[in-house]
Motif scaffolding. Sequence first.
Motif, PDB file in Angstrom:
ATOM      1  N   PRO A 460       0.812  -1.229   0.000  1.00  0.00           N
ATOM      2  CA  PRO A 460       0.000   0.000   0.000  1.00  0.00           C
ATOM      3  C   PRO A 460       0.844   1.277   0.000  1.00  0.00           C
ATOM      4  N   LEU A 461       2.001   1.276   0.654  1.00  0.00           N
ATOM      5  CA  LEU A 461       2.830   2.480   0.710  1.00  0.00           C
ATOM      6  C   LEU A 461       3.609   2.676  -0.586  1.00  0.00           C
ATOM      7  N   LEU A 462       4.205   1.608  -1.089  1.00  0.00           N
ATOM      8  CA  LEU A 462       4.994   1.705  -2.314  1.00  0.00           C
ATOM      9  C   LEU A 462       4.123   2.027  -3.529  1.00  0.00           C
ATOM     10  N   SER A 463       2.904   1.502  -3.560  1.00  0.00           N
ATOM     11  CA  SER A 463       2.052   1.707  -4.732  1.00  0.00           C
ATOM     12  C   SER A 463       1.728   3.181  -4.947  1.00  0.00           C
ATOM     13  N   LYS A 464       1.601   3.944  -3.857  1.00  0.00           N
ATOM     14  CA  LYS A 464       1.325   5.383  -3.996  1.00  0.00           C
ATOM     15  C   LYS A 464       2.510   6.109  -4.618  1.00  0.00           C
ATOM     16  N   ILE A 465       3.729   5.741  -4.230  1.00  0.00           N
ATOM     17  CA  ILE A 465       4.916   6.364  -4.813  1.00  0.00           C
ATOM     18  C   ILE A 465       5.092   5.908  -6.260  1.00  0.00           C
ATOM     19  N   ALA A 466       4.754   4.639  -6.543  1.00  0.00           N
ATOM     20  CA  ALA A 466       4.884   4.122  -7.906  1.00  0.00           C
ATOM     21  C   ALA A 466       3.990   4.896  -8.867  1.00  0.00           C
ATOM     22  N   ARG A 467       2.752   5.199  -8.445  1.00  0.00           N
ATOM     23  CA  ARG A 467       1.861   5.967  -9.317  1.00  0.00           C
ATOM     24  C   ARG A 467       2.452   7.335  -9.636  1.00  0.00           C
ATOM     25  N   LYS A 468       3.181   7.891  -8.702  1.00  0.00           N
ATOM     26  CA  LYS A 468       3.784   9.214  -8.898  1.00  0.00           C
ATOM     27  C   LYS A 468       4.841   9.188  -9.987  1.00  0.00           C
ATOM     28  N   TYR A 469       5.653   8.131 -10.025  1.00  0.00           N
ATOM     29  CA  TYR A 469       6.774   8.086 -10.966  1.00  0.00           C
ATOM     30  C   TYR A 469       6.416   7.415 -12.290  1.00  0.00           C
ATOM     31  N   MET A 470       5.496   6.459 -12.276  1.00  0.00           N
ATOM     32  CA  MET A 470       5.180   5.738 -13.511  1.00  0.00           C
ATOM     33  C   MET A 470       4.499   6.607 -14.560  1.00  0.00           C
ATOM     34  N   CYS A 471       3.958   7.753 -14.173  1.00  0.00           N
ATOM     35  CA  CYS A 471       3.248   8.603 -15.131  1.00  0.00           C
ATOM     36  C   CYS A 471       4.171   9.586 -15.843  1.00  0.00           C
ATOM     37  N   ILE A 472       5.459   9.617 -15.489  1.00  0.00           N
ATOM     38  CA  ILE A 472       6.401  10.551 -16.127  1.00  0.00           C
ATOM     39  C   ILE A 472       6.720  10.058 -17.534  1.00  0.00           C
ATOM     40  N   CYS A 473       6.733  10.955 -18.496  1.00  0.00           N
ATOM     41  CA  CYS A 473       7.096  10.609 -19.872  1.00  0.00           C
ATOM     42  C   CYS A 473       8.607  10.692 -20.049  1.00  0.00           C
ATOM     43  N   ALA A 474       9.172   9.744 -20.776  1.00  0.00           N
ATOM     44  CA  ALA A 474      10.623   9.671 -20.937  1.00  0.00           C
ATOM     45  C   ALA A 474      11.158  10.753 -21.857  1.00  0.00           C
ATOM     46  N   THR A 475      10.369  11.202 -22.819  1.00  0.00           N
ATOM     47  CA  THR A 475      10.830  12.209 -23.784  1.00  0.00           C
ATOM     48  C   THR A 475       9.816  13.343 -23.866  1.00  0.00           C
ATOM     49  N   SER A 476      10.184  14.359 -24.622  1.00  0.00           N
ATOM     50  CA  SER A 476       9.289  15.506 -24.822  1.00  0.00           C
ATOM     51  C   SER A 476       8.325  15.296 -25.973  1.00  0.00           C
ATOM     52  N   ALA A 477       8.362  14.103 -26.606  1.00  0.00           N
ATOM     53  CA  ALA A 477       7.490  13.859 -27.758  1.00  0.00           C
ATOM     54  C   ALA A 477       6.010  14.026 -27.434  1.00  0.00           C
ATOM     55  N   PRO A 478       5.497  13.514 -26.281  1.00  0.00           N
ATOM     56  CA  PRO A 478       4.075  13.734 -25.985  1.00  0.00           C
ATOM     57  C   PRO A 478       3.699  15.205 -25.883  1.00  0.00           C
ATOM     58  N   SER A 479       4.568  16.013 -25.246  1.00  0.00           N
ATOM     59  CA  SER A 479       4.254  17.443 -25.167  1.00  0.00           C
ATOM     60  C   SER A 479       4.331  18.093 -26.533  1.00  0.00           C
ATOM     61  N   GLU A 480       5.252  17.607 -27.387  1.00  0.00           N
ATOM     62  CA  GLU A 480       5.313  18.133 -28.748  1.00  0.00           C
ATOM     63  C   GLU A 480       4.024  17.823 -29.501  1.00  0.00           C
ATOM     64  N   ARG A 481       3.436  16.660 -29.213  1.00  0.00           N
ATOM     65  CA  ARG A 481       2.180  16.310 -29.877  1.00  0.00           C
ATOM     66  C   ARG A 481       1.058  17.238 -29.437  1.00  0.00           C
ATOM     67  N   VAL A 482       1.100  17.658 -28.170  1.00  0.00           N
ATOM     68  CA  VAL A 482       0.092  18.609 -27.699  1.00  0.00           C
ATOM     69  C   VAL A 482       0.235  19.939 -28.432  1.00  0.00           C
ATOM     70  N   PHE A 483       1.476  20.410 -28.588  1.00  0.00           N
ATOM     71  CA  PHE A 483       1.691  21.658 -29.321  1.00  0.00           C
ATOM     72  C   PHE A 483       1.294  21.503 -30.788  1.00  0.00           C
ATOM     73  N   SER A 484       1.527  20.326 -31.351  1.00  0.00           N
ATOM     74  CA  SER A 484       1.109  20.095 -32.736  1.00  0.00           C
ATOM     75  C   SER A 484      -0.409  20.157 -32.851  1.00  0.00           C
ATOM     76  N   ALA A 485      -1.089  19.584 -31.860  1.00  0.00           N
ATOM     77  CA  ALA A 485      -2.554  19.654 -31.872  1.00  0.00           C
ATOM     78  C   ALA A 485      -3.019  21.104 -31.769  1.00  0.00           C
TER      79      ALA A 485
END
Length: 517
Positions: A460-485
């Motif tokens: 229960p304790l580790l899973s909360k921290i895991a959710r925090k880090y697992m959502c980070i994107c490795a590259t800027s490509a997703p944000s670039e897609r937002v700007f493209s949109a």
Amino acid sequence: MAVALVPKPNVTSPLWEHFGFQPNEKGEPANLDEAVCKLCGKKIQVKRGNTSNLRSHLASYHPALEARLPPHTPSRAAAHVGASRQLGVGEAFARVAKYSIDSDRHKRLTDAVTRYLVEEMVPFATVEKPAFTSLLQKFDKQYELPGKTYFSETAVPKMYNTNHTADNIAEALRSALDEWSLDEKKLACITTDNGANITAASWLKRTDLARAQAELQIPQHGLIMDCPTRWGSKQKMVGRVLEQTPAIKRVLDDRRHQHLIPSWQDIAVLELVNAALKPAAEFTDLLSGESYVTVSSIKPVLKLLTEDVLKPSDEDTTLTSDIKQKMCSVLEEKYRPAALQKTLAKACLLDPRYRGNSFDDDTEETKCALIEEILDTEGGGSGASASAAAQQESSAQTAVPPAAKKKTLGDLLKSRTTTSATIPKRVRANTELTRYLLEDPIDSNADPLAWWRDNQGRFPLLSKIARKYMCICATSAPSERVFSAAGNIVTPLRSSLKPHKVNMLVFLARNKDMTQI
């Protein structure tokens, strides 16, 4: 038979051109409630001069003729009467039958869609978007819209060939060059207004490329341009040029473009560059995703690239070796900051596919940092927050008197179990982390988010921290897609959009799978 029929007097509807009446002995209509089709001789009931049955007959038996007629606009009284009666079988079938592709109605609608694509400069894929097809169905259910391939390869080229504006411009440019005694071979650039008719001249070269690809039996792919903000686009550009080299040579094999044909030295250099870039491009493409976990894979990928994939070998040429060394140095410099290294180490350790697994030189330091972050997240290592929560729950229960019921064995033992000493949070966090690291890594293709969802009860304790880090994107490509949109939405023709409207449109476009309309 058509000669013997007599027309109905004082009518304006073009429908009556195809119907008449049987004459009496005076040459007048014998029965105005029974019309006769001039084409097939079938008798149709037309009480009180209503032409609905006439149009229904043409739609059922002579659809090509009906498609050329102007649309039906019934009067207010006729509309009221029609709304209250049940449709006949023929009329109901006519309303759902699709237009023939050879009918005038289908051709007119298709031409209108082609003009929309050309004049509004929208992508060919627009015709296959659900909202666009639904819109056309609302207007005319009998029209079946062709696919984007038809518009790109048939309709638009047909429209272009009927205008020839690009040919006229090309001829005018040649005349201007001749008038000023300029050598066309020495022409380096022509500045234009980027108009559609100017751009159409380059369409001819794309047509020549497609023809050469078909003759040489190689994949009919277009060339790719390098984009600085897209990872791996340079390698894709080089790879596509190598794939299409025979077709490119054939297209450029004329008097004006022979100097652009790549030599064997050029091809050799491109092959070496492609060999060095391609292995890294495969990893960067995967790390540019946004629908799966990527940040935890950065350290494993960096280790694999620098120690294996991009490590110079004895078979590499000097150029290939230099490219690999340069790429390794750039990657090491990019991920050198200490704060970034700590974040990547935590993410890698929290991914059940890796669990740190020899990718981190300071595993103990990462473990201590995670434990401190768990304690900071919920406040203190003595279990004070858990006690406060239990006390709050107890007060809430005593505030409302429970209903009288017979006590169970659990009720009698509850007081003894709740008064037992609570385990300090630091101990619980350390125990969870130790148990987690002792387990075997899961399959490398498994979803770490799904694993944490299924095992959050155990950790229960580790899973909360895991959710925090697992959502980070490795590259800027997703944000670039937002700007493209956003760039596709805020066009010069929509420059008056307010910022909050842009935010709404971008959000809806990027989250269309999770929105309901």
